[in-house]
Design a protein around this motif. Structure first.
Motif, PDB file in Angstrom:
ATOM      1  N   GLU A  57       0.792  -1.232   0.000  1.00 23.81           N
ATOM      2  CA  GLU A  57       0.000   0.000   0.000  1.00 23.81           C
ATOM      3  C   GLU A  57       0.822   1.279   0.000  1.00 23.81           C
ATOM      4  O   GLU A  57       0.287   2.337  -0.336  1.00 23.81           O
ATOM      5  N   ASP A 135       6.497  -5.082  12.841  1.00 19.34           N
ATOM      6  CA  ASP A 135       5.877  -3.806  12.496  1.00 19.34           C
ATOM      7  C   ASP A 135       4.638  -3.473  13.317  1.00 19.34           C
ATOM      8  O   ASP A 135       4.588  -2.446  13.968  1.00 19.34           O
ATOM      9  N   ARG A 136       3.620  -4.329  13.301  1.00 21.10           N
ATOM     10  CA  ARG A 136       2.355  -4.020  13.969  1.00 21.10           C
ATOM     11  C   ARG A 136       2.023  -5.057  15.039  1.00 21.10           C
ATOM     12  O   ARG A 136       2.300  -6.245  14.854  1.00 21.10           O
ATOM     13  N   ARG A 191      -1.192   6.303  16.412  1.00 24.41           N
ATOM     14  CA  ARG A 191      -0.747   7.640  15.979  1.00 24.41           C
ATOM     15  C   ARG A 191      -1.818   8.680  16.280  1.00 24.41           C
ATOM     16  O   ARG A 191      -1.514   9.803  16.658  1.00 24.41           O
ATOM     17  N   ASP A 268       6.642   8.438   8.439  1.00 28.25           N
ATOM     18  CA  ASP A 268       7.347   7.401   7.661  1.00 28.25           C
ATOM     19  C   ASP A 268       8.766   7.834   7.297  1.00 28.25           C
ATOM     20  O   ASP A 268       9.705   7.134   7.543  1.00 28.25           O
TER      21      ASP A 268
HETATM   22  O1  AHR Z   1       2.624  -0.178   9.884  1.00 32.06           O
HETATM   23  C1  AHR Z   1       3.427   0.808   9.351  1.00 32.06           C
HETATM   24  C2  AHR Z   1       2.617   1.676   8.445  1.00 32.06           C
HETATM   25  O2  AHR Z   1       2.042   0.878   7.439  1.00 32.06           O
HETATM   26  C3  AHR Z   1       3.378   2.739   7.695  1.00 32.06           C
HETATM   27  O3  AHR Z   1       3.438   3.952   8.361  1.00 32.06           O
HETATM   28  C4  AHR Z   1       2.542   2.881   6.480  1.00 32.06           C
HETATM   29  O4  AHR Z   1       3.137   3.598   5.457  1.00 32.06           O
HETATM   30  C5  AHR Z   1       2.247   1.467   6.175  1.00 32.06           C
HETATM   31  O5  AHR Z   1       1.288   1.252   5.284  1.00 32.06           O
END
Ligand code: AHR
Length: 334
Positions: A57, A135-136, A191, A268
């Motif tokens: 994305e 990342d998440r 965020r 970012d």
């Molecule tokens: O999880 C990170 C985020 O996911 C980033 O900031 C974003 O650009 C991506 O799609």
């Protein structure tokens, strides 16, 4: 203004990794399906790792995918199985189930949204396959469902963006609009929370807020809607560079000057965003470091070796104003 280092913190917490990995490698071996053998790592020493990526994305996501694919190579002892979920949770769940069926040694993924993972993570645990989050985060009360989570502190990113907005613009009665990331995703939730808490008590007011799903196209469309609905927008807070870049297109199409008539803060710090910052079209960017491949490789090796790993690893992020972006761009990796 100089570059600001947000955090270098690595939060150490004792992990259940060692116990889990030992269990996977010994008496429970008959119930698990480790690729190439009965233990976590294959007999030939190659680690088969199934990775389910969110999608493609954003520029950030492309850099993150490249880091993973460049690191988890045959030369480095990995057989990487990679799938792109196209921003759909059901695709990620399907991919994880497929990795379980294939009997990979490790599963890693970046969850598109926070909730709804317990069942499939339990299936991986039952199969004796360790899971690493990159990342998440997932929103689960059972921390034994994964070995480690490596990624940025998204709340801090939002706070840093908000603090800078307050330093620069408090007292001017700014009206702000917010381009949120994917609904339900950890970076969108965190965020937003961080930015809102930082501007609390200032006279910056968020007058509209919608998701642009982390893409440039949707960022542009949503910004067009904001511009049609409001003629008093002073500031855009976009949860990533791509949506900010889409907003720039919408602002320019409306005959306004991004970075001047309407200030823009994003998160970012990928090259396209940094270029727009250096060009004066964005005013401030908080970095989110996407280069997670080397740490993922390291964690996977440790988990399979039965070593202790940190439950939460917070990656280092920085923040850039326009001058700092000009300095950083020539050597920017992503
Ligand atoms: O999880 C990170 C985020 O996911 C980033 O900031 C974003 O650009 C991506 O799609």
């Amino acid at each position: 203004m100089a570059r600001t280092t947000l955090t270098r913190t690595v939060l150490a917490a004792v992990s259940a990794a060692a116990l889990f990995a030992l269990g996977a490698c010994s008496s429970d071996a008959g119930t698990q399906t480790g690729g190439g053998g009965e233990t976590g790592a294959a007999d030939d020493g190659v680690i088969t790792l199934g990775f389910s990526q969110v999608g493609a994305e954003s520029g950030w996501r492309a850099a993150n995918t490249k880091s993973i694919q460049d690191t988890l190579t045959a030369e480095n002892g990995f057989d990487l199985k990679f799938s792109d979920a196209q921003q759909k949770q059901e695709n990620q769940i399907q991919a994880i189930r497929s990795y379980i069926t294939q009997g990979v040694d490790v599963i890693a993924f970046s969850p598109v949204v926070e909730t709804g993972w317990d069942a499939v993570l339990q299936e991986a645990k039952t199969a004796g396959i360790p899971v690493i989050l990159t990342d998440r985060a997932v929103d689960s009360s059972d921390e034994t469902l994964y070995e480690s989570f490596i990624g940025s502190d998204f709340v801090l990113e939002g706070e840093t963006a908000g603090q800078w907005a307050v330093e620069q613009y408090d007292g001017e009665g700014y009206k702000a609009v917010e381009l949120q990331g994917t609904t339900g995703a950890a970076p969108a939730i965190d965020r937003k929370e961080g930015f809102e808490s930082a501007i609390e008590g200032s006279d910056i007011e968020i007058i509209d807020s919608q998701t642009g799903n982390f893409t440039r196209a949707e960022g542009k469309t949503v910004m067009e809607g904001f511009l049609n609905a409001h003629d008093d927008i002073d500031l855009v807070f976009a949860h990533n560079d791509d949506m900010g870049l889409g907003a720039i297109e919408a602002i320019e199409a409306a005959g306004l000057t991004p970075g001047e008539d309407i200030k823009i803060i994003t998160i970012d710090a990928v090259k396209d965003g940094m270029q727009a910052l250096a060009d004066g079209k964005i005013n401030y960017i908080v970095e989110c470091n996407p280069l997670l491949g080397p740490d993922l490789a390291d964690i996977a090796k440790k988990v399979l070796a039965g070593e202790e790993v940190e439950k939460r690893i917070v990656v280092k992020d920085e923040a850039f104003d326009q001058e700092a972006a000009k300095e950083a761009l020539p050597t920017r990796e992503y």
